[in-house]
Design an enzyme around this catalytic site. Structure first.
Site, mmCIF file in Angstrom:
data_model
loop_
_atom_site.group_PDB
_atom_site.id
_atom_site.type_symbol
_atom_site.label_atom_id
_atom_site.label_comp_id
_atom_site.label_asym_id
_atom_site.label_seq_id
_atom_site.Cartn_x
_atom_site.Cartn_y
_atom_site.Cartn_z
ATOM 1 N N ASN A 106 -6.762 12.047 30.759
ATOM 2 C CA ASN A 106 -5.863 11.766 30.075
ATOM 3 C C ASN A 106 -5.080 12.103 28.717
ATOM 4 O O ASN A 106 -4.311 12.119 28.226
ATOM 5 C CB ASN A 106 -4.789 10.774 30.894
ATOM 6 N N GLU A 124 -14.622 1.853 32.201
ATOM 7 C CA GLU A 124 -12.480 0.912 31.585
ATOM 8 C C GLU A 124 -12.273 1.961 32.907
ATOM 9 O O GLU A 124 -12.132 3.210 32.979
ATOM 10 C CB GLU A 124 -12.045 2.048 30.322
ATOM 11 N N CYS A 159 -3.879 4.954 31.711
ATOM 12 C CA CYS A 159 -4.473 3.644 32.543
ATOM 13 C C CYS A 159 -3.783 2.847 33.274
ATOM 14 O O CYS A 159 -3.974 1.730 34.033
ATOM 15 C CB CYS A 159 -6.007 3.688 32.460
ATOM 16 N N GLU A 176 -13.411 -2.276 25.197
ATOM 17 C CA GLU A 176 -13.087 -1.457 23.919
ATOM 18 C C GLU A 176 -13.070 -2.029 23.183
ATOM 19 O O GLU A 176 -11.967 -3.175 23.270
ATOM 20 C CB GLU A 176 -12.601 -0.041 24.468
HETATM 21 P P1 NAD Z 1 -13.475 10.796 37.096
HETATM 22 O O1 NAD Z 1 -13.336 9.437 37.132
HETATM 23 O O2 NAD Z 1 -12.721 11.551 38.232
HETATM 24 O O3 NAD Z 1 -13.654 11.503 35.718
HETATM 25 C C1 NAD Z 1 -14.110 10.930 34.379
HETATM 26 C C2 NAD Z 1 -15.139 11.352 33.717
HETATM 27 O O4 NAD Z 1 -16.046 11.452 34.675
HETATM 28 C C3 NAD Z 1 -14.936 12.878 34.246
HETATM 29 O O5 NAD Z 1 -15.613 13.558 32.784
HETATM 30 C C4 NAD Z 1 -16.115 13.197 35.032
HETATM 31 O O6 NAD Z 1 -16.693 14.617 35.048
HETATM 32 C C5 NAD Z 1 -17.320 12.011 35.106
HETATM 33 N N1 NAD Z 1 -17.408 12.015 36.635
HETATM 34 C C6 NAD Z 1 -16.896 12.606 37.609
HETATM 35 N N2 NAD Z 1 -18.390 12.165 38.259
HETATM 36 C C7 NAD Z 1 -19.092 11.382 37.767
HETATM 37 C C8 NAD Z 1 -20.648 10.473 38.460
HETATM 38 N N3 NAD Z 1 -20.713 10.989 39.619
HETATM 39 N N4 NAD Z 1 -20.644 9.998 37.105
HETATM 40 C C9 NAD Z 1 -20.705 10.355 36.274
HETATM 41 N N5 NAD Z 1 -19.834 10.902 35.686
HETATM 42 C C10 NAD Z 1 -19.357 11.355 36.890
HETATM 43 O O7 NAD Z 1 -11.800 10.148 36.203
HETATM 44 P P2 NAD Z 1 -10.179 11.114 35.720
HETATM 45 O O8 NAD Z 1 -9.584 11.418 37.585
HETATM 46 O O9 NAD Z 1 -10.750 11.945 34.931
HETATM 47 O O10 NAD Z 1 -9.173 10.334 35.129
HETATM 48 C C11 NAD Z 1 -8.708 9.283 35.601
HETATM 49 C C12 NAD Z 1 -8.717 7.702 36.075
HETATM 50 O O11 NAD Z 1 -9.838 7.212 34.711
HETATM 51 C C13 NAD Z 1 -7.464 7.038 36.388
HETATM 52 O O12 NAD Z 1 -8.512 5.821 37.454
HETATM 53 C C14 NAD Z 1 -7.028 6.048 34.740
HETATM 54 O O13 NAD Z 1 -6.500 4.916 35.080
HETATM 55 C C15 NAD Z 1 -8.259 5.493 34.567
HETATM 56 N N6 NAD Z 1 -8.551 5.766 33.319
HETATM 57 C C16 NAD Z 1 -9.129 4.719 32.866
HETATM 58 C C17 NAD Z 1 -8.823 4.323 31.128
HETATM 59 C C18 NAD Z 1 -8.983 2.833 30.997
HETATM 60 O O14 NAD Z 1 -9.661 2.733 29.747
HETATM 61 N N7 NAD Z 1 -9.048 1.604 31.459
HETATM 62 C C19 NAD Z 1 -8.051 4.557 30.696
HETATM 63 C C20 NAD Z 1 -7.969 6.257 30.737
HETATM 64 C C21 NAD Z 1 -8.311 6.906 31.936
#
Ligand code: NAD
Length: 468
Positions: free
Chosen positions: A144, A240, A274, A448
């Site tokens: 995002n 996060e 998020c 963070e």
């Molecule tokens: P995701 O969890 O699908 O993927 C995030 C990252 O993790 C990607 O780089 C992905 O390739 C990697 N990944 C996937 N499976 C993995 C595994 N088993 N082990 C290690 N890495 C793995 O999330 P997304 O769909 O890319 O992002 C959206 C989510 O992120 C939403 O839930 C949003 O709320 C959250 N988000 C949180 C914050 C925050 O600061 N709290 C900020 C932005 C987004």
């Protein structure tokens, strides 16, 4: 070899295979990225380990390097902005702002001081608490805000004396590869490495023996996998994760004055934040006014390709997410809700969705209970303030929340009751590098930003000198 490369030990590195990257405005593959092999990941961690030996030594040179990194990011908007828009979907102006934001974060950390704390100075001993770097950090980011969220990790980790291997989301790898390539013009080789690949690459990283810390931003589901994968090796984790942020409007609000702020808090980046507003609670008497105002604003939104300068919102970033938002909205409508604005995908190619304001839904409906992460906002009436606080808190999420009122003190008293990492009054998604950002409950582990975020990239060490 694609037109973008991984960076390992300061070198541009291709890979035997590549994977396609979709432009969400068209729904078509528009470019590709290297698919990192296990051997290349080992090389990246080796390079980071070797670089750590010197990088940890001189704090002043790290600060200077971060200042240069900030300048690189300020200068990168023209080159990387269009790449970010093409793979992420956000309007070009917002892509440029994201790159500038990364520079701003790096400038902040370049000057963040970490005083040594003397805890004893008497006849027996002199003792102080100092912070030591951990070693190699593995950083994993979502799609995002690929650039600015990477900077939240890179800047404090490097300032603390760590080195890093970074992995962007497979949906948005290219802008991060270019970012790290640009930063390597001013960083010593191996200090900041970047690899690209699918989710499996993330698993290889979290279970790899080299990193001492995993800094992860993404979904709750993946965050739990990351924590489990880090546990056998007792790697430190910062997670996060997702949110389901409530915005509670009190009965003295000026609807006209706050509509744009609520709208931006919910719909900015097509709701893919998020800490976006994911549910709005409104006193019954004001419900219709608020719905009308938000629906008018949502209906007036220009949705389109991020390369079109008139677009306010781009597409949803990827197909599974587009299908999920479509499903949650359809579920709300099938369950008796109505759309005061939008309510459906936009006809045509790409993952565009109409900015949607939903009424007639409440807890028990998926779009209220789950994180929609898209341009669809439920507006929910309430009668009693204690009841609405309980409903706002009745979730496994706890990222952030907000309370809106003409009386800041009154709103503050309600905001204090929210169980979340950030409780705003008359604001939402007001993030800044000096504010620790993190979640209660399933929204995360650790924070963070600010000195607290910097500390999370360090180990505490006591330096004890006996005097007798
Ligand atoms: P995701 O969890 O699908 O993927 C995030 C990252 O993790 C990607 O780089 C992905 O390739 C990697 N990944 C996937 N499976 C993995 C595994 N088993 N082990 C290690 N890495 C793995 O999330 P997304 O769909 O890319 O992002 C959206 C989510 O992120 C939403 O839930 C949003 O709320 C959250 N988000 C949180 C914050 C925050 O600061 N709290 C900020 C932005 C987004």
């Amino acid at each position: 070899m694609t037109d973008v490369s991984m960076i390992i030990g300061g070198e541009r590195v291709g890979s035997p295979t590549t994977f396609g990257v979709v432009n969400p405005a068209t729904g078509e593959v528009h470019a590709d990225a290297p698919e990192c092999t296990r051997e290349q990941l080992d090389q990246a961690f080796d390079a980071a380990s070797k670089a750590f030996i010197d990088w940890r030594r001189d704090e002043d040179s790290r600060r200077e390097a971060l200042r240069q990194c900030a300048a690189v990011m300020y200068g990168a908007a023209e080159k990387i902005g269009p790449v970010l828009t093409a793979e992420q979907g956000k309007p070009l102006g917002q892509a440029s702002t994201e790159l500038l934001g990364a520079g701003f974060w790096m400038s902040y950390f370049a000057d963040l001081q970490t005083p040594r704390e003397v805890i004893q100075d008497d006849d027996n001993a002199f003792a102080e608490v100092v912070r030591r770097p951990m070693g190699v950090v593995a950083a994993i980011t979502p799609w995002n805000f690929p650039i600015v969220l990477a900077s939240w990790k890179i800047a404090p980790a490097l300032l603390a004396g760590n080195t890093m291997v970074l992995k962007p989301s497979p949906y948005t790898p290219r802008s991060t590869l270019l970012m790290v390539e640009a930063l390597n013009e001013v960083l010593p080789p191996g200090v900041l490495n970047v690899v690209s690949g699918g989710d499996e690459l993330g698993q290889w990283m979290t279970s790899h023996p080299t990193p001492r810390k995993i800094s992860f931003t993404g979904s709750v589901r993946t965050g739990k996998h990351v924590a489990a994968s880090a546990a056998p090796d007792l790697k430190r984790v910062t997670l996060e994760l997702g949110g389901n942020d409530p915005a509670i409007l009190l009965d003295d609000i000026d609807v006209e004055a706050i509509t744009e702020k609520i709208y931006q808090g919910a719909f900015m980046n097509s709701g893919q934040i998020c800490s976006a507003i994911k549910r709005v609670y409104v006193p019954e008497a004001l419900h219709d006014d608020v719905v009308d105002a938000l629906a008018a604003r949502a209906s007036a939104t220009k949705v389109g390709d991020g390369m079109d300068p008139t677009s306010e919102l781009g597409p949803i970033q990827n197909k599974p997410q587009y299908e999920r938002v479509s499903e949650l909205v359809a579920d709300a409508l099938a369950g008796g809700g109505s759309a005061a604005a939008g309510g459906a995908p936009v006809d045509g190619p790409g993952f565009f969705f109409q900015p949607t304001v939903l009424t007639g839904v409440a807890e028990g409906t998926r779009i209220v209970d789950e994180e929609q992460f898209g341009p669809a906002l439920p507006v929910i009436p309430y009668r009693d303030i204690d009841d609405v606080v309980a409903r706002a808190n009745a979730t496994t999420f706890g990222l952030s929340g907000s309370v809106w009122s003409s009386d800041v003190e009154r709103a503050g008293a309600v905001a204090e009751q929210l169980e979340c990492g950030t409780a705003w009054v008359n604001a939402h998604v007001a993030l800044a590098p000096h504010q620790p950002f993190g979640g209660f409950k399933w929204s995360g582990v650790g924070v963070e930003n600010g000195p607290w975020g910097l500390a999370s990239f360090t180990e505490v060490q006591v330096q004890y000198r006996a005097k007798s």
